[in-house]
Motif scaffolding. Structure first.
Motif, PDB file in Angstrom:
ATOM      1  N   GLY A  69       0.848  -1.191   0.000  1.00  0.00           N
ATOM      2  CA  GLY A  69       0.000   0.000   0.000  1.00  0.00           C
ATOM      3  C   GLY A  69       0.876   1.230   0.000  1.00  0.00           C
ATOM      4  O   GLY A  69       2.028   1.186   0.440  1.00  0.00           O
ATOM      5  N   THR A  70       0.341   2.328  -0.492  1.00  0.00           N
ATOM      6  CA  THR A  70       1.070   3.597  -0.522  1.00  0.00           C
ATOM      7  C   THR A  70       0.405   4.575   0.430  1.00  0.00           C
ATOM      8  O   THR A  70      -0.823   4.702   0.429  1.00  0.00           O
ATOM      9  CB  THR A  70       1.082   4.180  -1.944  1.00  0.00           C
ATOM     10  N   VAL A  71       1.208   5.242   1.249  1.00  0.00           N
ATOM     11  CA  VAL A  71       0.704   6.249   2.174  1.00  0.00           C
ATOM     12  C   VAL A  71       1.237   7.618   1.788  1.00  0.00           C
ATOM     13  O   VAL A  71       2.320   7.733   1.208  1.00  0.00           O
ATOM     14  CB  VAL A  71       1.081   5.927   3.637  1.00  0.00           C
ATOM     15  N   THR A  72       0.455   8.647   2.106  1.00  0.00           N
ATOM     16  CA  THR A  72       0.799  10.022   1.749  1.00  0.00           C
ATOM     17  C   THR A  72       0.826  10.878   3.009  1.00  0.00           C
ATOM     18  O   THR A  72       0.009  10.680   3.917  1.00  0.00           O
ATOM     19  CB  THR A  72      -0.239  10.585   0.760  1.00  0.00           C
ATOM     20  N   ASN A  73       1.728  11.835   3.047  1.00  0.00           N
ATOM     21  CA  ASN A  73       1.876  12.726   4.186  1.00  0.00           C
ATOM     22  C   ASN A  73       0.558  13.417   4.529  1.00  0.00           C
ATOM     23  O   ASN A  73      -0.106  13.985   3.666  1.00  0.00           O
ATOM     24  CB  ASN A  73       2.955  13.772   3.888  1.00  0.00           C
ATOM     25  N   GLY A  74       0.193  13.332   5.817  1.00  0.00           N
ATOM     26  CA  GLY A  74      -0.935  14.086   6.324  1.00  0.00           C
ATOM     27  C   GLY A  74      -2.308  13.477   6.111  1.00  0.00           C
ATOM     28  O   GLY A  74      -3.314  14.079   6.486  1.00  0.00           O
ATOM     29  N   THR A  75      -2.411  12.302   5.521  1.00  0.00           N
ATOM     30  CA  THR A  75      -3.712  11.670   5.329  1.00  0.00           C
ATOM     31  C   THR A  75      -3.699  10.282   5.951  1.00  0.00           C
ATOM     32  O   THR A  75      -2.664   9.617   6.003  1.00  0.00           O
ATOM     33  CB  THR A  75      -4.076  11.536   3.837  1.00  0.00           C
ATOM     34  N   TYR A  76      -4.868   9.856   6.439  1.00  0.00           N
ATOM     35  CA  TYR A  76      -5.030   8.481   6.911  1.00  0.00           C
ATOM     36  C   TYR A  76      -5.567   7.662   5.759  1.00  0.00           C
ATOM     37  O   TYR A  76      -6.511   8.061   5.095  1.00  0.00           O
ATOM     38  CB  TYR A  76      -6.026   8.405   8.070  1.00  0.00           C
ATOM     39  N   GLN A  77      -4.967   6.511   5.534  1.00  0.00           N
ATOM     40  CA  GLN A  77      -5.395   5.671   4.427  1.00  0.00           C
ATOM     41  C   GLN A  77      -5.463   4.218   4.862  1.00  0.00           C
ATOM     42  O   GLN A  77      -4.617   3.767   5.625  1.00  0.00           O
ATOM     43  CB  GLN A  77      -4.402   5.798   3.265  1.00  0.00           C
ATOM     44  N   ILE A  78      -6.485   3.522   4.383  1.00  0.00           N
ATOM     45  CA  ILE A  78      -6.509   2.074   4.573  1.00  0.00           C
ATOM     46  C   ILE A  78      -5.516   1.533   3.551  1.00  0.00           C
ATOM     47  O   ILE A  78      -5.731   1.657   2.346  1.00  0.00           O
ATOM     48  CB  ILE A  78      -7.912   1.499   4.354  1.00  0.00           C
ATOM     49  N   ILE A  79      -4.426   1.002   4.046  1.00  0.00           N
ATOM     50  CA  ILE A  79      -3.347   0.632   3.135  1.00  0.00           C
ATOM     51  C   ILE A  79      -3.243  -0.861   2.899  1.00  0.00           C
ATOM     52  O   ILE A  79      -2.533  -1.287   2.016  1.00  0.00           O
ATOM     53  CB  ILE A  79      -1.999   1.173   3.628  1.00  0.00           C
ATOM     54  N   ALA A  80      -3.948  -1.639   3.700  1.00  0.00           N
ATOM     55  CA  ALA A  80      -3.883  -3.081   3.488  1.00  0.00           C
ATOM     56  C   ALA A  80      -5.190  -3.718   3.930  1.00  0.00           C
ATOM     57  O   ALA A  80      -5.648  -3.491   5.038  1.00  0.00           O
ATOM     58  CB  ALA A  80      -2.729  -3.698   4.268  1.00  0.00           C
ATOM     59  N   VAL A  81      -5.773  -4.433   3.046  1.00  0.00           N
ATOM     60  CA  VAL A  81      -6.870  -5.341   3.376  1.00  0.00           C
ATOM     61  C   VAL A  81      -6.561  -6.597   2.573  1.00  0.00           C
ATOM     62  O   VAL A  81      -6.672  -6.594   1.354  1.00  0.00           O
ATOM     63  CB  VAL A  81      -8.250  -4.774   2.997  1.00  0.00           C
ATOM     64  N   VAL A  82      -6.111  -7.614   3.258  1.00  0.00           N
ATOM     65  CA  VAL A  82      -5.653  -8.811   2.562  1.00  0.00           C
ATOM     66  C   VAL A  82      -6.092 -10.056   3.325  1.00  0.00           C
ATOM     67  O   VAL A  82      -6.099 -10.071   4.546  1.00  0.00           O
ATOM     68  CB  VAL A  82      -4.113  -8.784   2.379  1.00  0.00           C
ATOM     69  N   VAL A  83      -6.516 -11.057   2.587  1.00  0.00           N
ATOM     70  CA  VAL A  83      -6.868 -12.356   3.170  1.00  0.00           C
ATOM     71  C   VAL A  83      -5.979 -13.408   2.523  1.00  0.00           C
ATOM     72  O   VAL A  83      -5.892 -13.482   1.294  1.00  0.00           O
ATOM     73  CB  VAL A  83      -8.351 -12.719   2.923  1.00  0.00           C
ATOM     74  N   ASN A  84      -5.314 -14.186   3.346  1.00  0.00           N
ATOM     75  CA  ASN A  84      -4.489 -15.293   2.856  1.00  0.00           C
ATOM     76  C   ASN A  84      -5.101 -16.600   3.317  1.00  0.00           C
ATOM     77  O   ASN A  84      -5.561 -16.714   4.458  1.00  0.00           O
ATOM     78  CB  ASN A  84      -3.059 -15.185   3.407  1.00  0.00           C
ATOM     79  N   LEU A  85      -5.099 -17.584   2.442  1.00  0.00           N
ATOM     80  CA  LEU A  85      -5.534 -18.931   2.783  1.00  0.00           C
ATOM     81  C   LEU A  85      -4.295 -19.794   2.947  1.00  0.00           C
ATOM     82  O   LEU A  85      -3.415 -19.786   2.081  1.00  0.00           O
ATOM     83  CB  LEU A  85      -6.446 -19.494   1.696  1.00  0.00           C
ATOM     84  N   ILE A  86      -4.220 -20.501   4.062  1.00  0.00           N
ATOM     85  CA  ILE A  86      -3.029 -21.294   4.357  1.00  0.00           C
ATOM     86  C   ILE A  86      -3.424 -22.700   4.781  1.00  0.00           C
ATOM     87  O   ILE A  86      -4.525 -22.925   5.271  1.00  0.00           O
ATOM     88  CB  ILE A  86      -2.170 -20.639   5.457  1.00  0.00           C
ATOM     89  N   VAL A  87      -2.510 -23.620   4.606  1.00  0.00           N
ATOM     90  CA  VAL A  87      -2.641 -24.979   5.124  1.00  0.00           C
ATOM     91  C   VAL A  87      -1.648 -25.065   6.273  1.00  0.00           C
ATOM     92  O   VAL A  87      -0.438 -24.936   6.068  1.00  0.00           O
ATOM     93  CB  VAL A  87      -2.330 -26.030   4.035  1.00  0.00           C
ATOM     94  N   ALA A  88      -2.169 -25.254   7.475  1.00  0.00           N
ATOM     95  CA  ALA A  88      -1.333 -25.215   8.676  1.00  0.00           C
ATOM     96  C   ALA A  88      -1.260 -26.580   9.338  1.00  0.00           C
ATOM     97  O   ALA A  88      -2.150 -27.413   9.194  1.00  0.00           O
ATOM     98  CB  ALA A  88      -1.899 -24.198   9.661  1.00  0.00           C
ATOM     99  N   THR A  89      -0.200 -26.757  10.097  1.00  0.00           N
ATOM    100  CA  THR A  89      -0.014 -27.919  10.947  1.00  0.00           C
ATOM    101  C   THR A  89      -0.257 -27.488  12.387  1.00  0.00           C
ATOM    102  O   THR A  89       0.100 -26.364  12.757  1.00  0.00           O
ATOM    103  CB  THR A  89       1.425 -28.464  10.787  1.00  0.00           C
ATOM    104  N   ALA A  90      -0.851 -28.344  13.193  1.00  0.00           N
ATOM    105  CA  ALA A  90      -1.112 -28.015  14.596  1.00  0.00           C
ATOM    106  C   ALA A  90       0.154 -27.466  15.250  1.00  0.00           C
ATOM    107  O   ALA A  90       1.231 -28.040  15.110  1.00  0.00           O
ATOM    108  CB  ALA A  90      -1.599 -29.244  15.345  1.00  0.00           C
ATOM    109  N   GLY A  91       0.027 -26.326  15.935  1.00  0.00           N
ATOM    110  CA  GLY A  91       1.155 -25.705  16.621  1.00  0.00           C
ATOM    111  C   GLY A  91       1.905 -24.684  15.798  1.00  0.00           C
ATOM    112  O   GLY A  91       2.735 -23.955  16.340  1.00  0.00           O
ATOM    113  N   ASP A  92       1.654 -24.619  14.493  1.00  0.00           N
ATOM    114  CA  ASP A  92       2.286 -23.570  13.676  1.00  0.00           C
ATOM    115  C   ASP A  92       1.881 -22.205  14.200  1.00  0.00           C
ATOM    116  O   ASP A  92       0.772 -22.022  14.711  1.00  0.00           O
ATOM    117  CB  ASP A  92       1.820 -23.652  12.216  1.00  0.00           C
ATOM    118  N   TYR A  93       2.792 -21.231  14.048  1.00  0.00           N
ATOM    119  CA  TYR A  93       2.387 -19.864  14.328  1.00  0.00           C
ATOM    120  C   TYR A  93       2.745 -18.975  13.142  1.00  0.00           C
ATOM    121  O   TYR A  93       3.720 -19.221  12.427  1.00  0.00           O
ATOM    122  CB  TYR A  93       2.959 -19.335  15.644  1.00  0.00           C
ATOM    123  N   TYR A  94       1.919 -17.982  12.944  1.00  0.00           N
ATOM    124  CA  TYR A  94       2.089 -17.024  11.866  1.00  0.00           C
ATOM    125  C   TYR A  94       2.206 -15.640  12.462  1.00  0.00           C
ATOM    126  O   TYR A  94       1.551 -15.312  13.454  1.00  0.00           O
ATOM    127  CB  TYR A  94       0.895 -17.075  10.897  1.00  0.00           C
TER     128      TYR A  94
END
Length: 160
Positions: free
Chosen positions: A95-120
């Motif tokens: 995402g790109t941010v600009t001086n002096g403004t608030y911006q939603i810079i990231a909205v992302v969903v990732n799908l993962i295959v996890a093993t019990a005990g994994d941490y992200y």
């Protein structure tokens, strides 16, 4: 409430740190979360490690609000890291941010295959130390609305 089938693990965490600047333009930094909004079966360890209780498919979503505190604009990148060492392929978003403004810079969903005990962990880097994640204060003007944390992460298991 009782269930015939137990609900899948899920959680939501947020960070209300007023300003979280990019620390270095040459290294990633771990995002931390200071509030557990909801947690059922998924734990947050050391304020950053989203620890999954069972093997399966999960969705991990991040939203973030940012700004640049001085001069021009800057890029911020966000990606997932597995077990503290392995960057998750194709999980980066920018995402790109600009001086002096608030911006939603990231909205992302990732799908993962996890093993019990994994941490992200969610990682962040930027090309300027004046780029930052920021909270947005609540507003009493029309429409009245709640404050926005600088980042929110939601996690839920999507397989049985």
């Amino acid at each position: 409430m009782s269930y015939k089938i137990s609900p899948n693990p899920s959680a939501m965490y947020s960070d209300s740190t007023a300003t979280e600047n990019v620390v270095s333009i040459t290294a990633g930094q771990v995002l931390t979360f200071d509030t557990t909004e909801y947690a059922k079966g998924i734990t947050l360890v050391s304020n950053s490690r989203i620890t999954l209780p069972s093997t399966g498919d999960y969705a991990i979503a991040l939203s973030a609000v940012g700004t640049k505190t001085a001069g021009g604009s800057a890029n911020l990148d966000f990606w997932l890291r597995l077990n503290g060492t392995t960057n998750v392929d194709r999980s980066n978003t920018r995402g790109t941010v600009t001086n002096g403004t608030y911006q939603i810079i990231a909205v992302v969903v990732n799908l993962i295959v996890a093993t019990a005990g994994d941490y992200y962990e969610w990682m962040m880097c930027g090309d300027a130390t004046t780029a930052a994640l920021v909270t947005v204060a609540a507003s009493a003007s029309n429409p009245t609305r709640p404050a926005a944390p600088n980042s929110i992460v939601s996690v839920w298991k999507i397989s049985k």
